[in-house]
Scaffold this motif. Structure first.
Motif, PDB file in Angstrom:
ATOM      1  N   ASN A  40       0.828  -1.208   0.000  1.00  0.00           N
ATOM      2  CA  ASN A  40       0.000   0.000   0.000  1.00  0.00           C
ATOM      3  C   ASN A  40       0.864   1.260   0.000  1.00  0.00           C
ATOM      4  O   ASN A  40       0.521   2.254  -0.652  1.00  0.00           O
ATOM      5  N   LEU A  41       1.984   1.223   0.703  1.00  0.00           N
ATOM      6  CA  LEU A  41       2.890   2.370   0.723  1.00  0.00           C
ATOM      7  C   LEU A  41       3.505   2.593  -0.656  1.00  0.00           C
ATOM      8  O   LEU A  41       3.687   3.729  -1.097  1.00  0.00           O
ATOM      9  N   LYS A  42       3.812   1.504  -1.368  1.00  0.00           N
ATOM     10  CA  LYS A  42       4.347   1.619  -2.723  1.00  0.00           C
ATOM     11  C   LYS A  42       3.317   2.287  -3.636  1.00  0.00           C
ATOM     12  O   LYS A  42       3.665   3.094  -4.498  1.00  0.00           O
ATOM     13  N   ARG A  43       2.074   1.935  -3.430  1.00  0.00           N
ATOM     14  CA  ARG A  43       1.000   2.495  -4.255  1.00  0.00           C
ATOM     15  C   ARG A  43       0.837   3.994  -3.992  1.00  0.00           C
ATOM     16  O   ARG A  43       0.640   4.782  -4.921  1.00  0.00           O
ATOM     17  N   ILE A  44       0.981   4.387  -2.717  1.00  0.00           N
ATOM     18  CA  ILE A  44       0.799   5.792  -2.347  1.00  0.00           C
ATOM     19  C   ILE A  44       2.076   6.586  -2.581  1.00  0.00           C
ATOM     20  O   ILE A  44       2.044   7.743  -2.995  1.00  0.00           O
ATOM     21  N   GLY A  45       3.209   5.969  -2.346  1.00  0.00           N
ATOM     22  CA  GLY A  45       4.511   6.627  -2.463  1.00  0.00           C
ATOM     23  C   GLY A  45       5.108   6.899  -1.092  1.00  0.00           C
ATOM     24  O   GLY A  45       4.472   7.548  -0.246  1.00  0.00           O
ATOM     25  N   TYR A  46       6.306   6.401  -0.866  1.00  0.00           N
ATOM     26  CA  TYR A  46       6.917   6.546   0.462  1.00  0.00           C
ATOM     27  C   TYR A  46       8.439   6.533   0.364  1.00  0.00           C
ATOM     28  O   TYR A  46       9.018   6.205  -0.670  1.00  0.00           O
TER      29      TYR A  46
END
Length: 256
Positions: A40-46
């Protein structure tokens, strides 16, 4: 209530409270596995931190990277947490060395990244990705690119030359100050002696003047004692004359 679903809005809400969290905290908060969180973080950007063993996360929209590609978030409990636009701390380190104008020493890199870098520097040197050379009593790291490395060496030599000149000037000044201090101490001692001698002379003069004054007062006192005695005798004589005159007047009154 525990938030179950990971969305951009829920992430933004959470990171609006604090700018960096550990993966453990985020997994517990969203009640999900670490892999689910990562996806999910990859999808949002982190970004994951290059400090603290990469265990802190922040959203990609949050960091404002400096010219070195670094952003630090100061956590009230753990201190500075570092994030970089580069993939790893090693890649960041390699970029720092390659982009440096005069090469970098280990302590300079440590000051920039705020972590120990000895192992990473050794790995990069052993892999011939950077060069190491001793200059001015310490080791510096340079780019493997010949053109960049040559410019770095030239710039560092100039810096070290200026530093040496400044050090020589500082030592010369200290020597001058040391000599001047000794001379000043002698001058101060001599000045103090002259001052004390002058004060002693002034005191002696004052004592002499007061002695003469006291002598004059004592002589004056004796003079006035004698004068008072004479006046007292004169007063007694006058009183005797007045008494005699009164008696004479009384007899003449009786005779009449």
């Amino acid at each position: 209530m525990m938030i179950k679903k990971i969305t951009r809005e829920s992430m933004l809400h959470l990171f609006n409270i604090k700018l960096a969290f550990t993966s453990e905290y985020l997994s517990n908060y969203f009640n999900c596995t670490f892999q689910c969180l990562r996806n999910n973080l990859k999808r949002i950007g982190y970004y994951s931190s290059f400090t603290h063993n990469a265990k802190y996360y922040t959203l990609a929209s949050i960091p404002e990277f400096n010219s070195n590609g670094i952003w630090f978030y100061t956590d009230p409990e753990v201190g500075d947490i570092g994030f970089t636009k580069y993939k790893t701390a090693t890649e960041l380190l390699l970029n720092l060395v390659n982009s440096s104008e005069s090469g970098l020493a280990e302590d300079q890199i440590k000051e920039i990244m705020k972590i120990r870098v000895f192992n990473q520097l050794k790995i990069l040197t052993d892999q011939s990705k950077i060069k190491r050379m001793k200059k001015g009593g310490k080791y510096y790291y340079f780019s493997r690119d010949k053109k960049i490395s040559k410019a770095q060496h030239r710039q560092l030599n100039q810096i070290l030359h200026i530093k040496q000149q400044e050090e020589n000037l500082r030592k010369a000044r200290e020597k001058i100050i040391e000599t001047a201090t000794s001379e000043d101490e002698i001058w101060v001692m001599r000045t103090n002696i002259d001052y004390l001698e002058k004060k002693c002379h002034e005191k002696q003069q004052k004592i002499r003047a007061l002695t003469f004054r006291l002598h004059d007062i004592e002589r004056s006192r004796d003079h006035w004692k004698e004068r008072a005695k004479e006046i007292k005798q004169e007063v007694n004589y006058l009183q005797t004359e007045i008494t005699g005159i009164k008696k004479t007047n009384q007899r003449e009154s009786y005779d009449e």
